[in-house]
Motif scaffolding. Structure first.
Motif, short mmCIF file in Angstrom:
data_model
loop_
_atom_site.label_atom_id
_atom_site.label_comp_id
_atom_site.label_asym_id
_atom_site.label_seq_id
_atom_site.Cartn_x
_atom_site.Cartn_y
_atom_site.Cartn_z
N GLU A 180 18.39 11.30 -14.71
CA GLU A 180 17.51 11.20 -15.58
C GLU A 180 17.37 12.33 -16.33
O GLU A 180 16.94 13.36 -15.71
N ASN A 181 17.67 12.44 -17.46
CA ASN A 181 17.42 13.99 -18.32
C ASN A 181 18.08 14.88 -17.65
O ASN A 181 17.68 15.97 -17.50
N ASP A 182 19.46 14.84 -17.25
CA ASP A 182 20.50 15.66 -16.48
C ASP A 182 19.79 16.18 -15.32
O ASP A 182 20.35 17.26 -14.76
N VAL A 183 18.63 15.32 -14.77
CA VAL A 183 18.05 15.74 -13.36
C VAL A 183 18.59 14.62 -12.38
O VAL A 183 18.22 13.53 -12.87
N TYR A 184 19.10 15.10 -11.25
CA TYR A 184 19.23 13.90 -10.32
C TYR A 184 17.90 13.63 -9.27
O TYR A 184 17.41 14.82 -8.92
N HIS A 185 17.70 12.47 -9.16
CA HIS A 185 16.44 12.24 -8.21
C HIS A 185 16.72 10.84 -7.33
O HIS A 185 17.17 10.15 -7.92
N ARG A 213 5.97 22.26 -7.13
CA ARG A 213 5.15 21.19 -7.92
C ARG A 213 5.73 19.76 -7.81
O ARG A 213 4.96 18.85 -7.94
N LYS A 214 6.69 19.83 -7.44
CA LYS A 214 7.59 18.54 -7.08
C LYS A 214 8.40 18.60 -5.80
O LYS A 214 8.80 19.41 -5.46
N PRO A 215 8.44 17.34 -5.23
CA PRO A 215 9.44 17.20 -4.18
C PRO A 215 10.87 17.76 -4.20
O PRO A 215 11.53 17.31 -5.08
N LEU A 216 11.73 18.03 -3.27
CA LEU A 216 12.85 18.66 -3.72
C LEU A 216 13.79 18.52 -2.29
O LEU A 216 13.13 18.88 -1.34
N ALA A 217 14.74 17.85 -2.42
CA ALA A 217 15.72 17.54 -1.08
C ALA A 217 16.86 18.49 -1.32
O ALA A 217 17.66 18.54 -2.39
N ARG A 251 16.79 27.47 -5.99
CA ARG A 251 16.58 27.29 -7.30
C ARG A 251 15.16 26.61 -7.43
O ARG A 251 15.12 25.45 -7.92
N LEU A 252 14.13 27.29 -7.39
CA LEU A 252 12.67 26.51 -7.13
C LEU A 252 11.80 26.98 -8.51
O LEU A 252 10.74 26.63 -8.38
N GLU A 272 0.66 -1.29 -0.06
CA GLU A 272 0.17 0.12 -0.01
C GLU A 272 0.79 1.34 0.11
O GLU A 272 0.54 2.11 0.87
N SER A 273 1.87 1.20 -0.96
CA SER A 273 2.57 2.41 -0.98
C SER A 273 2.50 3.02 -2.24
O SER A 273 2.03 2.47 -3.11
N PHE A 274 3.00 4.30 -2.61
CA PHE A 274 3.06 4.90 -3.81
C PHE A 274 4.55 5.32 -4.08
O PHE A 274 5.32 5.62 -3.15
N ASN A 275 4.83 5.54 -5.60
CA ASN A 275 6.24 5.86 -5.78
C ASN A 275 6.31 7.34 -5.85
O ASN A 275 5.41 8.08 -6.19
N MET A 276 7.67 8.00 -5.41
CA MET A 276 7.90 9.22 -5.53
C MET A 276 9.43 9.47 -5.80
O MET A 276 10.05 8.79 -5.40
N LYS A 277 9.39 10.42 -6.79
CA LYS A 277 10.75 10.93 -7.27
C LYS A 277 11.01 12.38 -6.58
O LYS A 277 10.28 13.38 -6.44
N ILE A 278 11.99 12.32 -5.61
CA ILE A 278 12.60 13.49 -5.07
C ILE A 278 13.52 14.09 -5.85
O ILE A 278 14.72 13.46 -5.78
N GLY A 279 13.42 15.28 -6.36
CA GLY A 279 14.68 15.84 -6.98
C GLY A 279 15.75 16.38 -5.84
O GLY A 279 15.58 16.65 -4.90
N LEU A 280 17.13 16.18 -6.50
CA LEU A 280 18.03 16.55 -5.27
C LEU A 280 18.74 17.87 -6.07
O LEU A 280 19.10 17.99 -7.26
N ASP A 281 18.72 18.80 -5.27
CA ASP A 281 19.23 20.28 -5.77
C ASP A 281 20.25 20.70 -4.91
O ASP A 281 20.04 20.89 -3.67
N SER A 282 21.38 21.15 -5.46
CA SER A 282 22.53 21.56 -4.53
C SER A 282 22.28 22.94 -4.25
O SER A 282 23.06 23.73 -3.78
N GLY A 283 21.41 23.91 -5.24
CA GLY A 283 21.01 25.31 -4.89
C GLY A 283 19.94 25.41 -3.61
O GLY A 283 19.78 26.50 -3.24
#
Length: 168
Positions: free
Chosen positions: A122-127, A83-87, A162-163, A10-21
C-alpha cells in the motif's frame, strides 16, 4: 489453529510494516498493553536508527495475532521508541520462511509446510494486516517467522536499521 468469528470479537486491527533493512522486529512502547513486557536481562540495550537517533530497548513482547487467512500466530517484538510495528524480513527468512514480494501477490511461505500468509503493498510500503486478540486464553499455534515459538528474542547491542521514519 484457525480463528473463528468469536475470536475476532475483542480484537483490534494492527498493520505491521515489513522491512528488509531491519535487523529485529520492533513494537512501539504503547502498543499491546495487555501483553506481558519481558524485561531485558542485564545491561541496557540500544538501537541506532539510520538517522543516528538512539532508542532504548525496553524488553520484548510475544504477541498473538490472527492473520488475514485466519491463522493464529505468535510474533516476538523488541519494544522500543518507534511509532509503528515493524517486522524484520531477515528474521523471518532466518526462521525457514520464504518471503515473496510480487505484483501478483505477496506472501510469507513456510518452507516445511508450504502454508502461506498473505501481506499487502500500500503506497509502496509492504505490511501484514493482522487482528490482535486479548492475550487471555489465546490458542497455541505454530509461529509465523520471525517468531521462534514466543521465546523472548535476543536483543542486539548495536543494531542499524531503517527506522528513521518510525521514530516519534
Amino acid at each position: 489453529g484457525t480463528a473463528k468469528d468469536s475470536d475476532l470479537h475483542e480484537s483490534f486491527n494492527m498493520k505491521i510494516g515489513l522491512d528488509s533493512g531491519a535487523a529485529v522486529s520492533v513494537l512501539p512502547k504503547e502498543s499491546c498493553q495487555e501483553y506481558v513486557l519481558n524485561p531485558n536481562d542485564g545491561e541496557a540495550v540500544y538501537y541506532k536508527a539510520a538517522n543516528g537517533d538512539r532508542m532504548t530497548d525496553d524488553g520484548s513482547k510475544c504477541i498473538t495475532v490472527i492473520t488475514e487467512n485466519r491463522k493464529f500466530r505468535h510474533i516476538n517484538f523488541r519494544v522500543t521508541g518507534v511509532r509503528k510495528p515493524l517486522a524484520s524480513i531477515s528474521s523471518i527468512s532466518d526462521r525457514n520462511q520464504r518471503v515473496v514480494f510480487d505484483n501478483d501477490g505477496c506472501y510469507i511461505q513456510d518452507k516445511v509446510t508450504g502454508e502461506m500468509t498473505p501481506f499487502q503493498r500500500e503506497n509502496d510500503v509492504y505490511h501484514l494486516d493482522v487482528q490482535v486478540p486479548k492475550p487471555v486464553n489465546s490458542p497455541k499455534s505454530r509461529p509465523l517467522a520471525p517468531l521462534d515459538k514466543c521465546r523472548p528474542p535476543t536483543a542486539t547491542k548495536s543494531v542499524f536499521t531503517r527506522l528513521a521514519e518510525l521514530l516519534p
